[in-house]
Design a protein around this motif. Sequence first.
Motif, mmCIF file in Angstrom:
data_model
loop_
_atom_site.group_PDB
_atom_site.id
_atom_site.type_symbol
_atom_site.label_atom_id
_atom_site.label_comp_id
_atom_site.label_asym_id
_atom_site.label_seq_id
_atom_site.Cartn_x
_atom_site.Cartn_y
_atom_site.Cartn_z
ATOM 1 N N MET A 1 0.859 -1.177 0.000
ATOM 2 C CA MET A 1 0.000 0.000 0.000
ATOM 3 C C MET A 1 0.904 1.239 0.000
ATOM 4 S SD MET A 1 -2.970 1.110 2.759
ATOM 5 C CE MET A 1 -3.897 -0.365 2.529
ATOM 6 N N ASP A 2 0.665 2.157 -0.938
ATOM 7 C CA ASP A 2 1.490 3.363 -0.998
ATOM 8 C C ASP A 2 0.924 4.466 -0.102
ATOM 9 O OD1 ASP A 2 -0.583 4.673 -2.388
ATOM 10 O OD2 ASP A 2 0.388 4.481 -4.331
ATOM 11 N N ALA A 3 1.633 5.572 -0.006
ATOM 12 C CA ALA A 3 1.261 6.657 0.909
ATOM 13 C C ALA A 3 -0.121 7.219 0.601
ATOM 14 C CB ALA A 3 2.309 7.769 0.865
ATOM 15 N N GLU A 4 -0.446 7.391 -0.673
ATOM 16 C CA GLU A 4 -1.757 7.938 -1.016
ATOM 17 C C GLU A 4 -2.876 6.988 -0.580
ATOM 18 O OE1 GLU A 4 -4.192 10.097 -4.642
ATOM 19 O OE2 GLU A 4 -2.120 9.482 -4.987
ATOM 20 N N GLU A 5 -2.660 5.695 -0.742
ATOM 21 C CA GLU A 5 -3.654 4.705 -0.301
ATOM 22 C C GLU A 5 -3.779 4.689 1.221
ATOM 23 O OE1 GLU A 5 -3.287 1.404 -3.885
ATOM 24 O OE2 GLU A 5 -1.836 1.359 -2.231
ATOM 25 N N ARG A 6 -2.662 4.808 1.926
ATOM 26 C CA ARG A 6 -2.705 4.842 3.400
ATOM 27 C C ARG A 6 -3.446 6.080 3.886
ATOM 28 N NH1 ARG A 6 2.561 2.970 2.593
ATOM 29 N NH2 ARG A 6 3.439 5.052 2.955
ATOM 30 N N LEU A 7 -3.177 7.218 3.252
ATOM 31 C CA LEU A 7 -3.884 8.449 3.619
ATOM 32 C C LEU A 7 -5.384 8.308 3.369
ATOM 33 C CD1 LEU A 7 -1.321 11.016 2.227
ATOM 34 C CD2 LEU A 7 -2.029 10.840 4.620
ATOM 35 N N ALA A 8 -5.756 7.772 2.219
ATOM 36 C CA ALA A 8 -7.169 7.590 1.887
ATOM 37 C C ALA A 8 -7.837 6.648 2.890
ATOM 38 C CB ALA A 8 -7.326 7.073 0.459
ATOM 39 N N ALA A 9 -7.139 5.574 3.274
ATOM 40 C CA ALA A 9 -7.685 4.634 4.258
ATOM 41 C C ALA A 9 -7.909 5.310 5.609
ATOM 42 C CB ALA A 9 -6.761 3.434 4.405
ATOM 43 N N ALA A 10 -7.102 6.338 5.897
ATOM 44 C CA ALA A 10 -7.248 7.098 7.146
ATOM 45 C C ALA A 10 -8.270 8.222 6.990
ATOM 46 C CB ALA A 10 -5.892 7.656 7.571
ATOM 47 N N GLY A 11 -8.884 8.314 5.820
ATOM 48 C CA GLY A 11 -9.913 9.333 5.592
ATOM 49 C C GLY A 11 -9.394 10.664 5.097
ATOM 50 N N VAL A 12 -8.161 10.674 4.592
ATOM 51 C CA VAL A 12 -7.560 11.919 4.093
ATOM 52 C C VAL A 12 -7.122 11.698 2.645
ATOM 53 C CG1 VAL A 12 -5.831 13.701 4.490
ATOM 54 C CG2 VAL A 12 -6.681 12.369 6.426
ATOM 55 N N ALA A 13 -8.008 11.981 1.724
ATOM 56 C CA ALA A 13 -7.701 11.798 0.309
ATOM 57 C C ALA A 13 -7.039 13.049 -0.258
ATOM 58 C CB ALA A 13 -8.980 11.501 -0.462
ATOM 59 N N LEU A 14 -6.198 12.872 -1.262
ATOM 60 C CA LEU A 14 -5.621 14.008 -1.968
ATOM 61 C C LEU A 14 -6.690 14.570 -2.897
ATOM 62 C CD1 LEU A 14 -3.022 12.473 -0.991
ATOM 63 C CD2 LEU A 14 -1.929 13.362 -3.020
ATOM 64 N N GLU A 15 -6.954 15.855 -2.783
ATOM 65 C CA GLU A 15 -7.961 16.507 -3.605
ATOM 66 C C GLU A 15 -7.275 17.468 -4.565
ATOM 67 O OE1 GLU A 15 -10.843 18.474 -1.103
ATOM 68 O OE2 GLU A 15 -10.598 16.924 0.423
ATOM 69 N N GLU A 16 -7.592 17.340 -5.843
ATOM 70 C CA GLU A 16 -7.052 18.289 -6.816
ATOM 71 C C GLU A 16 -7.839 19.580 -6.728
ATOM 72 O OE1 GLU A 16 -6.418 17.017 -10.798
ATOM 73 O OE2 GLU A 16 -5.278 15.259 -10.176
ATOM 74 N N THR A 17 -7.134 20.679 -6.509
ATOM 75 C CA THR A 17 -7.760 21.986 -6.384
ATOM 76 C C THR A 17 -6.871 23.023 -7.040
ATOM 77 O OG1 THR A 17 -8.751 21.363 -4.273
ATOM 78 C CG2 THR A 17 -8.623 23.698 -4.741
ATOM 79 N N ASP A 18 -7.469 23.882 -7.827
ATOM 80 C CA ASP A 18 -6.727 24.993 -8.400
ATOM 81 C C ASP A 18 -6.647 26.075 -7.328
ATOM 82 O OD1 ASP A 18 -5.575 27.045 -9.788
ATOM 83 O OD2 ASP A 18 -7.126 27.173 -11.319
ATOM 84 N N PHE A 19 -5.494 26.208 -6.699
ATOM 85 C CA PHE A 19 -5.338 27.168 -5.612
ATOM 86 C C PHE A 19 -4.702 28.464 -6.077
ATOM 87 C CE2 PHE A 19 -1.197 25.266 -5.436
ATOM 88 C CZ PHE A 19 -1.410 23.894 -5.410
ATOM 89 N N GLY A 20 -4.726 28.716 -7.380
ATOM 90 C CA GLY A 20 -4.336 30.006 -7.920
ATOM 91 C C GLY A 20 -2.883 30.385 -7.717
ATOM 92 N N ARG A 21 -1.974 29.459 -7.863
ATOM 93 C CA ARG A 21 -0.553 29.761 -7.686
ATOM 94 C C ARG A 21 0.207 29.465 -8.985
ATOM 95 N NH1 ARG A 21 0.231 30.375 -1.818
ATOM 96 N NH2 ARG A 21 2.343 30.946 -2.347
ATOM 97 N N GLU A 22 -0.377 29.845 -10.125
ATOM 98 C CA GLU A 22 0.262 29.575 -11.414
ATOM 99 C C GLU A 22 1.638 30.220 -11.516
ATOM 100 O OE1 GLU A 22 -2.942 30.807 -11.221
ATOM 101 O OE2 GLU A 22 -3.894 28.870 -11.552
ATOM 102 N N ASP A 23 1.837 31.311 -10.782
ATOM 103 C CA ASP A 23 3.121 31.998 -10.811
ATOM 104 C C ASP A 23 4.172 31.293 -9.958
ATOM 105 O OD1 ASP A 23 1.617 32.701 -8.524
ATOM 106 O OD2 ASP A 23 2.739 34.564 -8.276
ATOM 107 N N GLU A 24 3.783 30.222 -9.284
ATOM 108 C CA GLU A 24 4.708 29.449 -8.450
ATOM 109 C C GLU A 24 4.608 27.969 -8.820
ATOM 110 O OE1 GLU A 24 5.149 31.302 -4.245
ATOM 111 O OE2 GLU A 24 3.012 31.384 -4.754
#
Length: 100
Positions: A1-24
């Motif tokens: 099980m990789d880190a993303e799967e472990r996080l998801a199993a703990a209820g913390v999924a990675l969410e893709e969000t445009d956080f407006g930092r195109e300049d970084e």
Amino acid sequence: MDAEERLAAAGVALEETDFGREDEPDIGGCLLAESVEDGIRANIVVRPGLVGEARTAFAEWAESRLQRFLEHGPEPDGWQERSDGAWQLWGRWAQLPSLD
């Protein structure tokens, strides 16, 4: 099980969000954490389109930072306190100089 799967199993999924930092373009994402009675409540947002090795590395970093937050609080990693009482930590890609 990789880190993303472990996080998801703990209820913390990675969410893709445009956080407006195109300049970084070196920012991969952001962690938000809030202390609660039985631990922490966390959210992880990643730059849209973060895939492959970059996403895997970010998930591993996020998992380790959340674990350190649980063990030591926000100080060791430089979390920033937000006005709502939660803590925020940006994940930035950086090339460190060689120790040789």
